[in-house]
Design a protein around this motif. Structure first.
Motif, PDB file in Angstrom:
ATOM      1  N   ASP A   1      -7.709   0.949   3.806  1.00  0.00           N
ATOM      2  CA  ASP A   1      -7.460  -0.261   4.583  1.00  0.00           C
ATOM      3  C   ASP A   1      -8.204  -0.208   5.909  1.00  0.00           C
ATOM      4  O   ASP A   1      -8.640   0.857   6.353  1.00  0.00           O
ATOM      5  CB  ASP A   1      -5.961  -0.422   4.838  1.00  0.00           C
ATOM      6  CG  ASP A   1      -5.197  -0.859   3.595  1.00  0.00           C
ATOM      7  OD1 ASP A   1      -5.815  -0.921   2.512  1.00  0.00           O
ATOM      8  OD2 ASP A   1      -3.986  -1.139   3.690  1.00  0.00           O
ATOM      9  N   CYS A   2      -8.332  -1.361   6.536  1.00  0.00           N
ATOM     10  CA  CYS A   2      -8.936  -1.447   7.863  1.00  0.00           C
ATOM     11  C   CYS A   2      -7.840  -1.633   8.906  1.00  0.00           C
ATOM     12  O   CYS A   2      -6.867  -2.367   8.665  1.00  0.00           O
ATOM     13  CB  CYS A   2      -9.911  -2.619   7.950  1.00  0.00           C
ATOM     14  SG  CYS A   2     -11.427  -2.370   6.998  1.00  0.00           S
ATOM     15  N   VAL A   3      -8.005  -0.992  10.055  1.00  0.00           N
ATOM     16  CA  VAL A   3      -7.004  -1.059  11.117  1.00  0.00           C
ATOM     17  C   VAL A   3      -7.665  -1.460  12.425  1.00  0.00           C
ATOM     18  O   VAL A   3      -8.662  -0.862  12.845  1.00  0.00           O
ATOM     19  CB  VAL A   3      -6.295   0.298  11.302  1.00  0.00           C
ATOM     20  CG1 VAL A   3      -5.351   0.255  12.501  1.00  0.00           C
ATOM     21  CG2 VAL A   3      -5.531   0.694  10.041  1.00  0.00           C
ATOM     22  N   ALA A   4      -7.115  -2.491  13.050  1.00  0.00           N
ATOM     23  CA  ALA A   4      -7.434  -2.811  14.437  1.00  0.00           C
ATOM     24  C   ALA A   4      -6.290  -2.236  15.252  1.00  0.00           C
ATOM     25  O   ALA A   4      -5.152  -2.707  15.167  1.00  0.00           O
ATOM     26  CB  ALA A   4      -7.544  -4.318  14.638  1.00  0.00           C
ATOM     27  N   GLY A   5      -6.570  -1.191  16.007  1.00  0.00           N
ATOM     28  CA  GLY A   5      -5.519  -0.486  16.733  1.00  0.00           C
ATOM     29  C   GLY A   5      -5.682  -0.598  18.227  1.00  0.00           C
ATOM     30  O   GLY A   5      -6.806  -0.642  18.736  1.00  0.00           O
ATOM     31  N   THR A   6      -4.563  -0.633  18.935  1.00  0.00           N
ATOM     32  CA  THR A   6      -4.610  -0.661  20.393  1.00  0.00           C
ATOM     33  C   THR A   6      -4.044   0.633  20.953  1.00  0.00           C
ATOM     34  O   THR A   6      -3.110   1.213  20.408  1.00  0.00           O
ATOM     35  CB  THR A   6      -3.838  -1.850  20.985  1.00  0.00           C
ATOM     36  OG1 THR A   6      -2.420  -1.586  20.946  1.00  0.00           O
ATOM     37  CG2 THR A   6      -4.145  -3.138  20.224  1.00  0.00           C
TER      38      THR A   6
ATOM     39  N   ARG B   1      -6.421  -4.072   2.627  1.00  0.00           N
ATOM     40  CA  ARG B   1      -5.770  -4.941   3.592  1.00  0.00           C
ATOM     41  C   ARG B   1      -6.248  -4.624   5.001  1.00  0.00           C
ATOM     42  O   ARG B   1      -6.714  -3.519   5.288  1.00  0.00           O
ATOM     43  CB  ARG B   1      -4.242  -4.764   3.533  1.00  0.00           C
ATOM     44  CG  ARG B   1      -3.592  -5.507   2.387  1.00  0.00           C
ATOM     45  CD  ARG B   1      -2.096  -5.349   2.459  1.00  0.00           C
ATOM     46  NE  ARG B   1      -1.423  -6.337   1.647  1.00  0.00           N
ATOM     47  CZ  ARG B   1      -0.118  -6.326   1.408  1.00  0.00           C
ATOM     48  NH1 ARG B   1       0.639  -5.381   1.901  1.00  0.00           N
ATOM     49  NH2 ARG B   1       0.430  -7.262   0.666  1.00  0.00           N
ATOM     50  N   ASN B   2      -6.067  -5.608   5.870  1.00  0.00           N
ATOM     51  CA  ASN B   2      -6.379  -5.444   7.284  1.00  0.00           C
ATOM     52  C   ASN B   2      -5.089  -5.455   8.094  1.00  0.00           C
ATOM     53  O   ASN B   2      -4.214  -6.306   7.871  1.00  0.00           O
ATOM     54  CB  ASN B   2      -7.294  -6.577   7.765  1.00  0.00           C
ATOM     55  CG  ASN B   2      -8.641  -6.562   7.079  1.00  0.00           C
ATOM     56  OD1 ASN B   2      -9.126  -5.518   6.633  1.00  0.00           O
ATOM     57  ND2 ASN B   2      -9.270  -7.722   6.977  1.00  0.00           N
ATOM     58  N   TRP B   3      -4.987  -4.525   9.036  1.00  0.00           N
ATOM     59  CA  TRP B   3      -3.784  -4.360   9.837  1.00  0.00           C
ATOM     60  C   TRP B   3      -4.135  -4.381  11.318  1.00  0.00           C
ATOM     61  O   TRP B   3      -5.176  -3.864  11.726  1.00  0.00           O
ATOM     62  CB  TRP B   3      -3.111  -3.030   9.532  1.00  0.00           C
ATOM     63  CG  TRP B   3      -2.679  -2.837   8.095  1.00  0.00           C
ATOM     64  CD1 TRP B   3      -3.490  -2.757   6.995  1.00  0.00           C
ATOM     65  CD2 TRP B   3      -1.344  -2.683   7.630  1.00  0.00           C
ATOM     66  NE1 TRP B   3      -2.737  -2.571   5.864  1.00  0.00           N
ATOM     67  CE2 TRP B   3      -1.408  -2.511   6.220  1.00  0.00           C
ATOM     68  CE3 TRP B   3      -0.098  -2.659   8.253  1.00  0.00           C
ATOM     69  CZ2 TRP B   3      -0.273  -2.328   5.441  1.00  0.00           C
ATOM     70  CZ3 TRP B   3       1.041  -2.477   7.473  1.00  0.00           C
ATOM     71  CH2 TRP B   3       0.957  -2.317   6.091  1.00  0.00           C
ATOM     72  N   LEU B   4      -3.243  -4.958  12.112  1.00  0.00           N
ATOM     73  CA  LEU B   4      -3.305  -4.858  13.568  1.00  0.00           C
ATOM     74  C   LEU B   4      -2.070  -4.083  14.012  1.00  0.00           C
ATOM     75  O   LEU B   4      -0.942  -4.497  13.719  1.00  0.00           O
ATOM     76  CB  LEU B   4      -3.327  -6.246  14.215  1.00  0.00           C
ATOM     77  CG  LEU B   4      -3.118  -6.312  15.734  1.00  0.00           C
ATOM     78  CD1 LEU B   4      -4.218  -5.556  16.469  1.00  0.00           C
ATOM     79  CD2 LEU B   4      -3.055  -7.764  16.213  1.00  0.00           C
ATOM     80  N   ILE B   5      -2.279  -2.965  14.692  1.00  0.00           N
ATOM     81  CA  ILE B   5      -1.177  -2.092  15.086  1.00  0.00           C
ATOM     82  C   ILE B   5      -1.302  -1.763  16.567  1.00  0.00           C
ATOM     83  O   ILE B   5      -2.355  -1.296  17.023  1.00  0.00           O
ATOM     84  CB  ILE B   5      -1.189  -0.772  14.284  1.00  0.00           C
ATOM     85  CG1 ILE B   5      -1.264  -1.046  12.778  1.00  0.00           C
ATOM     86  CG2 ILE B   5       0.042   0.074  14.616  1.00  0.00           C
ATOM     87  CD1 ILE B   5      -1.491   0.208  11.944  1.00  0.00           C
ATOM     88  N   THR B   6      -0.236  -1.969  17.320  1.00  0.00           N
ATOM     89  CA  THR B   6      -0.249  -1.585  18.727  1.00  0.00           C
ATOM     90  C   THR B   6       0.269  -0.154  18.875  1.00  0.00           C
ATOM     91  O   THR B   6       1.143   0.289  18.128  1.00  0.00           O
ATOM     92  CB  THR B   6       0.624  -2.526  19.572  1.00  0.00           C
ATOM     93  OG1 THR B   6       1.989  -2.459  19.137  1.00  0.00           O
ATOM     94  CG2 THR B   6       0.132  -3.969  19.473  1.00  0.00           C
ATOM     95  N   GLY B   7      -0.299   0.556  19.832  1.00  0.00           N
ATOM     96  CA  GLY B   7       0.155   1.909  20.123  1.00  0.00           C
ATOM     97  C   GLY B   7      -0.132   2.901  19.015  1.00  0.00           C
ATOM     98  O   GLY B   7       0.778   3.543  18.496  1.00  0.00           O
ATOM     99  N   VAL B   8      -1.417   3.067  18.654  1.00  0.00           N
ATOM    100  CA  VAL B   8      -1.773   3.901  17.500  1.00  0.00           C
ATOM    101  C   VAL B   8      -2.083   5.356  17.865  1.00  0.00           C
ATOM    102  O   VAL B   8      -2.431   6.154  17.003  1.00  0.00           O
ATOM    103  CB  VAL B   8      -2.982   3.312  16.738  1.00  0.00           C
ATOM    104  CG1 VAL B   8      -2.654   1.955  16.175  1.00  0.00           C
ATOM    105  CG2 VAL B   8      -4.219   3.248  17.632  1.00  0.00           C
ATOM    106  N   ASN B   9      -1.944   5.717  19.121  1.00  0.00           N
ATOM    107  CA  ASN B   9      -2.370   7.054  19.532  1.00  0.00           C
ATOM    108  C   ASN B   9      -1.357   8.151  19.217  1.00  0.00           C
ATOM    109  O   ASN B   9      -1.705   9.335  19.221  1.00  0.00           O
ATOM    110  CB  ASN B   9      -2.686   7.078  21.029  1.00  0.00           C
ATOM    111  CG  ASN B   9      -1.480   6.717  21.868  1.00  0.00           C
ATOM    112  OD1 ASN B   9      -0.972   5.617  21.775  1.00  0.00           O
ATOM    113  ND2 ASN B   9      -1.021   7.645  22.703  1.00  0.00           N
TER     114      ASN B   9
END
Length: 279
Positions: A28-33, A4-12
């Motif tokens: 999974d793949c993550v697009a993180g901000t 699955r692909n995920w977009l997550i804000t505040g991954v630090n």
């Protein structure tokens, strides 16, 4: 299970970091901000293109739209959007500055709203998906000394509950996550965002929030690893709960608050009817 692909804000840090690590480890793949890209160098070096990172302050609406659009363009499809970026602001309401108030609402409430709004057209176009909104039991229960934090969380919960009804026809699910206290860095971060200590509040519940946050002996019960796993698992449920309660303290606080609120409302049943227009 399919990747699955995920977009997550505040991954630090906190839940965002733990969720990113668990998802990457399972493939999974993550697009993180993040605000600071360097904070994620270790994971980026280990996982390469499996982790896509963007610098983002969610109070910047134009940047939110740009980053969300780019994430969908890069990954082609995003199955789950996780609104995780946020922090706690504590102290008596009158002791907070205008800038503190604006940033709390801008981050926790408006920022989450704008991330969701930016993602919705993409989720509709791809035929469905899910939005996970990080809240807290403080989105249902309230304590003195946390008025603005509660305002942001009660506000986002109302938005998300309404949004869930708007998006249901498009096979887009919404889950509000209600964690209790967890062994993350939340308390230490909150300690950096305190209002001024006003003498008038000494010894009052609102004034005591300062000493509570400074008390290192208070260790939360919640295990962030288990909590994050429950969040991830909820994305696989066809009928996930509207509110995902995590932690016995969260369950107790929400139950007590709702019970008291319902009792207060029920006591007014007949009085409320007296204001109806006679038939």
């Amino acid at each position: 299970m399919a990747q699955r692909n995920w977009l997550i804000t505040g991954v630090n840090s906190g839940f965002g970091r733990e969720m990113t690590e668990q998802l990457l480890a399972r493939g999974d793949c993550v697009a993180g901000t993040v605000r600071n890209l360097a904070a994620m160098d270790d994971l980026k070096n280990r996982y390469g293109e499996q982790l896509r990172l963007s610098a983002l302050d969610v109070t910047d609406t134009e940047a939110v739209r740009r980053v969300v659009n780019q994430a969908f363009a890069d990954l082609g499809r995003i199955d789950v959007v996780v609104n995780n970026a946020g922090y706690g602001l504590f102290g008596a309401a009158e002791a907070l500055t205008d800038a503190q108030i604006e940033n709390q609402i801008g981050t926790n409430l408006t920022g989450s709203i704008q991330v969701a709004r930016a993602a919705i057209p993409h989720l509709r176009a791809q035929g469905g998906g899910r939005i996970l909104q990080l809240s807290t039991y403080g989105g249902q229960a309230a304590h003195a000394g946390a008025s603005l934090y509660h305002a942001s969380k009660w506000g986002i919960e109302g938005f998300m509950e309404s949004l869930a009804q708007e998006l249901a026809p498009f096979q887009i699910g919404v889950t509000i996550v209600e964690p209790g206290g967890a062994r993350t860095g939340f308390r230490s971060t909150a300690g950096e965002h305190l209002g001024e200590e006003l003498e008038a509040y000494n010894g009052t519940p609102a004034g005591m929030v300062h000493s509570v946050l400074r008390d290192n002996s208070r260790v939360p019960n919640g295990d962030p690893v288990k909590m994050v796993k429950a969040m991830i698992d909820s994305a696989d449920l066809p009928n996930a709960p509207m509110r995902l309660v995590l932690g016995s303290d969260s369950y107790a606080a929400i139950t007590n608050a709702l019970t008291a609120r319902l009792a207060d409302v029920e006591s007014q049943k007949f009085a409320a009817a007296k204001t109806d227009n006679p038939v």
